[in-house]
Write a protein that holds these residues in place. Structure first.
Motif, short mmCIF file in Angstrom:
data_model
loop_
_atom_site.label_atom_id
_atom_site.label_comp_id
_atom_site.label_asym_id
_atom_site.label_seq_id
_atom_site.Cartn_x
_atom_site.Cartn_y
_atom_site.Cartn_z
N UNK A 195 -1.26 34.21 -10.76
CA UNK A 195 -2.47 34.11 -11.41
C UNK A 195 -2.66 32.57 -11.76
N UNK A 196 -1.61 31.85 -12.30
CA UNK A 196 -1.57 30.60 -12.81
C UNK A 196 -1.55 29.44 -11.65
N UNK A 197 -1.07 30.10 -10.43
CA UNK A 197 -0.80 29.02 -9.19
C UNK A 197 -2.16 28.30 -8.99
N UNK A 250 -3.56 21.79 -2.50
CA UNK A 250 -3.68 20.99 -1.74
C UNK A 250 -2.76 21.10 -0.31
N UNK A 251 -1.66 21.98 -0.77
CA UNK A 251 -0.67 22.33 0.42
C UNK A 251 -1.27 23.37 1.27
N UNK A 252 -2.66 23.95 1.19
CA UNK A 252 -3.07 24.94 1.95
C UNK A 252 -4.59 24.56 2.36
N UNK A 253 -5.00 25.64 3.27
CA UNK A 253 -6.52 25.48 3.69
C UNK A 253 -7.39 25.30 2.44
N UNK A 254 -8.35 24.65 2.47
CA UNK A 254 -9.25 24.39 1.44
C UNK A 254 -10.60 25.06 1.92
N UNK A 255 -10.93 26.26 1.04
CA UNK A 255 -11.94 27.09 1.33
C UNK A 255 -12.61 27.60 0.17
N UNK A 274 4.47 32.40 0.89
CA UNK A 274 3.73 30.79 0.59
C UNK A 274 4.76 29.80 1.55
N UNK A 275 5.68 29.93 1.80
CA UNK A 275 6.41 29.00 2.41
C UNK A 275 5.93 29.35 4.00
N UNK A 276 6.12 30.56 4.39
CA UNK A 276 5.71 31.15 5.56
C UNK A 276 4.22 30.58 6.20
N UNK A 277 3.37 30.94 5.13
CA UNK A 277 1.97 30.64 5.41
C UNK A 277 1.57 28.97 5.59
N UNK A 296 -6.43 29.01 9.34
CA UNK A 296 -5.41 28.66 8.33
C UNK A 296 -5.63 29.45 6.96
N UNK A 297 -4.54 29.63 6.20
CA UNK A 297 -4.79 30.39 5.20
C UNK A 297 -4.75 29.42 4.03
N UNK A 298 -5.56 30.21 3.16
CA UNK A 298 -5.92 29.36 1.91
C UNK A 298 -4.94 29.73 0.57
N UNK A 299 -4.50 29.01 -0.54
CA UNK A 299 -3.93 29.81 -1.52
C UNK A 299 -4.39 30.67 -2.14
N UNK A 300 -5.44 30.74 -2.44
CA UNK A 300 -6.37 32.07 -3.04
C UNK A 300 -6.12 33.57 -1.94
#
Length: 403
Positions: A174-176, A184-189, A322-325, A343-347
């Motif tokens: 929840x705090x990630x 910033x390491x994942x897709x921005x959406x 998370x590393x796999x994505x 591409x996958x976003x963090x949320x």
């Protein structure tokens, strides 16, 4: 000697006590002081307390009835809305994240079993935790029944450790999003608006017809019939292939026969209002029955090794998700074009992981709390998918670990 205020052979008194414990669990989780724990945890703690102080027996014939009849019946009740076509069509990128989450839970369980000595039934424990960290309590109950796991101390300790670590895991994911570096390491959406045409559904849609005696009875008829048909299929296979044991397939058949009508007659199945609520009641009674046989001192002695096991499982789960994505996104960036949209976003990953570890109800709740309404429906759908695949995946893990 099993001496208690309620005698073990007073079947209705034992039944009344178990249902009263379940009722207390539902009530406690609605109180301000009780919201820190789930209803299942209150049931667990209460059952352990009242059995260890001698109010209810540690063993009773009625407990066996709960194990044999309640567990198989509650599974179809949880799968009334398991429309596979809808799950595949609407879960989207969250569905891909959920596949990573399920894979991570299974791999984590197998690695944990190999690294730690969990005892003679470590394979069964690996399968049980895989099931609960893919589908939730319904699959947890199914694997306990399917594997014949009967150590109440271990089960009680496992339930307590599961609840503690699930809560901590939820707090971490929840705090990630607060970390701009992680985001910033994942897709921005933008997930702040529901996608066009996406339904804003929940597990208890207020615009649908209410619960009635007809819908409750129909749900029970469906569920019991599914179990009866599954058992008939096993008997048929046993007669055709004499000497083969098809009993381990019972819960796979129950899952399959529940999912088929939910997929091809979704409106009819969704009209069976109240089925999920009955299933939840039966699940709580099951937890009360299984934890009644727990010995507090034996439970405390078992908990540390299980705690280490769950920590390993969740760490590997998180790494796979998370590393796999992140690796998948890297590959899709190379492809470019339509690959960017996949591409996958963090949320999306957080909701997928939440749905696997904590279930279909907490995933949409977290999505709304974080301001991601576009992820509410996918969160519900992949949570229901967990109900479908949790039991077969858990059985597969037991089979692999038993070799």
């Amino acid at each position: 000697m099993n001496v208690s205020l309620i005698p073990a052979d007073a079947h209705f008194a034992v039944a009344a006590a178990l249902f009263a414990i379940a009722l207390f669990g539902f009530w406690a989780e609605k109180q301000a002081w009780g919201r820190v724990l789930t209803g299942a945890v209150w049931v667990l703690l209460t059952a352990i307390l009242v059995s260890n102080v001698g109010i209810i027996p540690k063993s009773a014939d009625f407990y066996g009835l709960v194990f044999s009849y309640f567990v198989p019946v509650l599974i179809p009740l949880f799968l009334l809305r398991a429309d596979v076509r809808k799950i595949i069509a609407e879960s989207g990128r969250v569905g891909l994240g959920f596949l990573l989450a399920a894979m991570g839970s299974a791999i984590g369980a197998m690695v944990g079993v190999h690294l730690l000595d969990l005892g003679a039934k470590e394979a069964e424990l690996g399968g049980i935790f895989t099931a609960t960290y893919v589908g939730g309590s319904v699959n947890y109950a199914a694997l306990i029944q399917a594997t014949g796991f009967d150590d109440a101390n271990v089960i009680s300790a496992a339930t307590a450790v599961d609840s503690l670590m699930s809560a901590l895991f939820l707090a971490v994911i929840a705090i990630m999003p607060a970390s701009s570096w992680l985001m910033g390491r994942f897709a921005q959406r933008d997930h702040s608006q529901a996608e066009p045409g996406a339904p804003t559904e929940s597990l208890d849609d207020s615009d649908e017809p209410g619960i009635s005696a007809f819908s409750l009875c129909a749900a029970l008829v469906f569920s019991i019939s599914v179990v009866a048909l599954s058992d008939a299929l096993i008997l048929l296979l046993q007669s055709l292939w004499d000497g083969s044991d098809f009993k381990p397939l019972r819960y796979i058949f129950i899952t399959l026969l529940s999912v088929l009508p939910a997929t091809f007659a979704p409106k009819t199945m969704q009209s069976l209002r109240g089925g999920e609520e009955i299933g939840l009641i039966l699940a709580f009674v099951f937890f009360a029955a299984i934890c009644a046989g727990a010995d507090v001192f034996a439970l405390l002695g078992t908990a540390p090794i299980l705690l280490a096991f769950v920590v390993i499982l969740l760490l590997i789960h998180g790494a796979v998700v998370f590393i796999g994505a992140w690796c998948i996104n890297k590959g899709l960036r190379v492809v470019g074009g339509r690959g960017d949209a996949a591409q996958l976003s963090l949320p999306e990953l957080i909701i997928a992981s939440n749905a696997a570890i904590l279930g279909a109800t907490t995933a949409p709740a977290l999505a709304m709390a974080r301001g991601w309404p576009a992820l509410v429906t996918p969160g519900i759908l992949v949570g229901v998918a967990g109900y479908i695949i949790g039991t077969p995946l858990g059985i597969l893990v037991v089979t692999l670990l038993s070799r």
